[in-house]
Write an enzyme that holds these catalytic residues in place. Structure first.
Site, PDB file in Angstrom:
ATOM      1  N   LYS A   1       0.860  -1.098  -0.138  1.00  0.00           N
ATOM      2  CA  LYS A   1      -0.100   0.076   0.031  1.00  0.00           C
ATOM      3  C   LYS A   1       0.775   1.191  -0.068  1.00  0.00           C
ATOM      4  O   LYS A   1       2.011   1.254   0.729  1.00  0.00           O
ATOM      5  CB  LYS A   1      -0.985  -0.241   1.220  1.00  0.00           C
ATOM      6  CG  LYS A   1      -1.914   1.081   1.208  1.00  0.00           C
ATOM      7  CD  LYS A   1      -2.936   0.921   2.439  1.00  0.00           C
ATOM      8  CE  LYS A   1      -3.979   2.049   2.446  1.00  0.00           C
ATOM      9  NZ  LYS A   1      -4.768   1.789   3.578  1.00  0.00           N
TER      10      LYS A   1
ATOM     11  N   SER B   1      -9.735   2.256   2.592  1.00  0.00           N
ATOM     12  CA  SER B   1      -9.219   3.069   1.838  1.00  0.00           C
ATOM     13  C   SER B   1      -7.982   2.269   1.118  1.00  0.00           C
ATOM     14  O   SER B   1      -7.465   2.607   0.133  1.00  0.00           O
ATOM     15  CB  SER B   1      -8.155   4.082   2.421  1.00  0.00           C
ATOM     16  OG  SER B   1      -7.601   3.568   3.475  1.00  0.00           O
TER      17      SER B   1
ATOM     18  N   SER C   1     -10.351   0.084   6.809  1.00  0.00           N
ATOM     19  CA  SER C   1      -9.823  -0.044   5.434  1.00  0.00           C
ATOM     20  C   SER C   1      -9.049  -1.156   4.967  1.00  0.00           C
ATOM     21  O   SER C   1      -8.889  -1.263   3.839  1.00  0.00           O
ATOM     22  CB  SER C   1      -8.707   1.270   5.359  1.00  0.00           C
ATOM     23  OG  SER C   1      -9.355   2.286   5.141  1.00  0.00           O
TER      24      SER C   1
END
Ligand code: GLN
Length: 486
Positions: free
Chosen positions: A78, A153, A177
Site C-alpha cells: 500500500k 481506503s 480500511s
C-alpha cells in the site's frame, strides 16, 4: 493452474522445487499488471526493475538452499508505507514527488524475508475514505464489476489481489480500511491488535487507531504474511513488547467448542437482507464445525461512527500539520509570505476530504469545544472498549457482517460524506477498542461478494485466523475469481 491461482504455500513449494523461478513469477505478475491494470488503476507506481532485481536475489538465495517461506513471492505494498528510493505518495498530490529516504519497518521485514515488491498500491488520500474515490491518482475499480468501487481506503491493495495482479498485499485499517475493501472484493483481510505490527514508516492518519495488516486470498495466506510483519519494534513507541504467536502453526486445530457471539446490534436495521442471509448461512457452517453460538450485546456499538469522526479527524489534524510546504511535500510557487506559503501549499496539496477532516479535527480540539467533543468522544471510546471486555468474558470470537451490503457504484455516495462515513458502521468499533478483526468471503448477493467479520480478543489473532481457515476448509467462496481476470 496458472501461477496467479496458486496459494502462497504452493508458490513457495513451486519455487523450492524449481518448477518456476522468482524471476518468472515476477514477470508473470508484471505482465498481468500491464494487461489488466489499465481497467482497475490498482497501482500508483509499478517498480518493475526493483522487482526483477529482488527476484534475482531471491532466486540466488533459493539456489543456495536459503530463504524463508516467503522468499521469491511477489506482493503489492500500500502506498502509505515508506519505501526507500521509491515514491511514497499516500494517494495525495501533497506527496506526489516524495521519495522516502527510508523503509517502513514492515517493508524492511518483508524485503528481508525475500518478498518481491511489484509496486505501490493505490489508496484513498491519506487513507481517508471507504470507496477509493479520494485518491489523487483517480478511483480504483472493483474487479467484480468495474463500475463499482472496491471499497477503501485499501482499494488498490484489494483490487490488485482480487484480480491476480499480486498474490498478496499489505494494507492499513484505521476504521475498516482492510476489512471493508476485502469484503467487497471477496478477499480475506486481517487487522491485528493495535501495537502488534509496527507503524514506523507508515504515514500517520489517526495514530491511536492506525494498524497495518494484510489482504490475501485465504486465511492461510494472510497468516503467513502477518507472521512475517508482526513483532516488537523499538522505533514505534506504541509497539507491544510481546512475542508473536505461531499463527501458521495454529491453523488446523479443530474449532469444536469455540464460543462465538453474535452482537445483536450488528443484525439490526440497516443490514441488507442479502448480506444477512450470507452471514446466517455462515453461522450454520461454524455450528456444523462444532462451534457454539449465542447472542451477545455491544450496547455502545451504535456510537462508534460519531465517536470515530471526532477522534480520527482530531488526530489527523495534528498529524497532517507536518505538511507545511517547508520540509517536504508540495510547495506552492510564487508566494510572498510564510502564511501564504502554508495556506497555498496545503490548499493545493490536499484534496477536499482531507481538508474537511483537518477542519473538523481542528474544531473539535479547539478551546471551548474540546470538552464537548474530543473529551466526550474519549469517554465513549472507553465504553466501547468496556463492551468488548465484557463480551469476551462470555465468548471467544464475535461474528457479524463486515459491511451493510455489496459494493456501491462509483459516484453513488461521493457527494455525501455522512452516507460514506456510515459505510464503516460495523468495522470502526474494533479500531476504537484496539482488538484484532478480520473479514472473509461469505458468499454472493447479486453476483457480488459479501464479507463476514470476525473480531477477537487482544492478541488472539491465531485463534481468529484458525477459525477463518476452518470455515474456508468447509466453503469455497474464497476460491471464486472475478470474470475477466482469470
Ligand atoms: N473509511 C474510514 C475513514 O474514512 C476508515 C479509513 C481507514 O480505515 N483508513 O476514515
Amino acid at each position: 493452474m496458472s501461477l496467479h491461482e496458486l496459494s502462497l504455500r504452493e508458490l513457495g513449494e513451486g519455487l523450492r522445487a524449481k518448477k518456476f523461478s522468482s524471476r518468472e513469477l515476477t514477470q508473470h505478475y508484471l505482465g498481468r499488471i500491464g494487461r489488466h491494470d489499465p481497467a482497475l488503476n490498482s497501482y500508483i507506481t509499478v517498480t518493475a526493475d526493483r522487482a526483477l532485481a529482488q527476484a534475482d536475489a531471491a532466486d540466488a538465495r533459493l539456489a543456495a538452499g536459503q530463504g524463508s517461506a516467503l522468499t521469491g513471492i511477489p506482493l503489492a505494498q500500500k502506498d502509505i508505507f515508506c519505501t526507500s528510493g521509491v515514491r511514497t505518495s499516500c494517494g495525495s498530490k501533497m506527496l506526489d514527488k516524495f521519495i522516502a529516504p527510508y523503509d517502513a519497518t514492515i517493508v524492511r521485514k518483508l524485503d528481508g524475508a525475500g518478498m518481491v515488491m511489484l509496486g505501490k498500491a493505490n489508496m484513498d488520500e491519506f487513507a481517508m475514505g471507504s470507496s477509493n474515490e479520494t485518491s489523487f491518482y483517480g478511483p480504483v475499480k472493483n474487479p467484480w464489476d468495474v463500475e463499482r468501487v472496491p471499497g477503501g481506503s485499501s482499494g488498490g491493495s484489494v483490487a490488485a489481489v482480487a484480480a491476480g495482479l499480486a498474490p498478496v498485499a499489505t494494507a492499513t485499517d484505521t476504521g475498516g480500511s482492510i476489512r471493508q475493501p476485502a469484503a467487497l472484493t471477496n478477499l480475506t483481510g486481517i487487522k491485528p491488535t493495535y501495537g502488534r505490527v509496527s507503524r514506523y514508516g507508515m504515514i500517520a492518519f489517526a495514530s491511536s487507531l492506525d494498524q497495518a495488516g494484510v489482504v490475501a486470498r485465504s486465511a492461510e495466506d494472510a497468516a503467513v504474511v502477518l507472521q512475517a510483519m508482526s513483532g516488537f519494534d523499538p522505533l514505534d513507541s506504541t509497539s507491544v513488547e510481546r512475542p508473536v504467536d505461531d499463527y501458521v502453526g495454529a491453523l488446523g486445530a479443530s474449532i469444536r467448542g469455540l464460543r462465538i457471539g453474535l452482537p445483536k446490534e450488528y443484525f439490526a436495521e440497516g443490514l441488507d437482507p442479502g448480506a444477512r442471509a450470507c452471514i446466517e448461512a455462515a453461522v450454520k457452517v461454524f455450528e456444523g464445525l462444532g462451534a457454539s453460538v449465542r447472542e451477545v450485546s455491544l450496547p455502545n456499538a451504535p456510537l462508534s461512527v460519531p465517536t470515530y469522526y471526532v477522534v480520527a479527524p482530531a488526530e489527523a489534524s495534528s498529524n497532517l500539520a507536518r505538511f507545511d510546504g517547508v520540509r517536504y511535500g508540495h510547495r506552492a510557487e510564487g508566494v510572498h509570505t510564510l502564511e501564504e506559503l502554508y495556506k497555498r501549499s496545503r490548499g493545493e496539496g490536499f484534496g477536499a476530504e482531507v481538508q474537511r477532516r483537518i477542519m473538523i479535527g481542528t474544531y473539535v480540539l479547539s478551546h471551548g469545544y474540546y470538552d464537548a467533543y474530543y473529551l466526550k468522544a474519549q469517554k465513549v471510546r472507553r465504553l466501547i472498549y468496556d463492551d468488548f471486555r465484557r463480551a469476551f468474558g462470555e465468548v471467544d470470537l464475535i461474528l457479524g457482517p463486515t459491511a451493510q451490503s455489496v459494493a456501491i457504484k462509483l459516484g453513488d455516495k461521493s457527494d455525501d460524506p455522512v452516507a460514506m462515513y456510515l459505510n464503516d458502521i460495523y468495522t470502526i468499533a474494533a479500531n476504537l477498542a484496539g482488538i484484532p478483526a478480520m473479514s472473509l468471503p461469505a458468499g454472493f448477493h447479486q453476483d457480488l461478494p459479501i464479507g463476514l467479520q470476525l473480531m477477537g480478543n487482544f492478541f488472539d489473532e491465531g485463534r481468529m485466523l484458525n477459525a477463518a481457515h476452518q470455515y474456508q476448509q468447509a466453503t469455497d467462496f474464497h476460491k471464486r475469481w472475478p470474470k475477466g481476470f482469470a
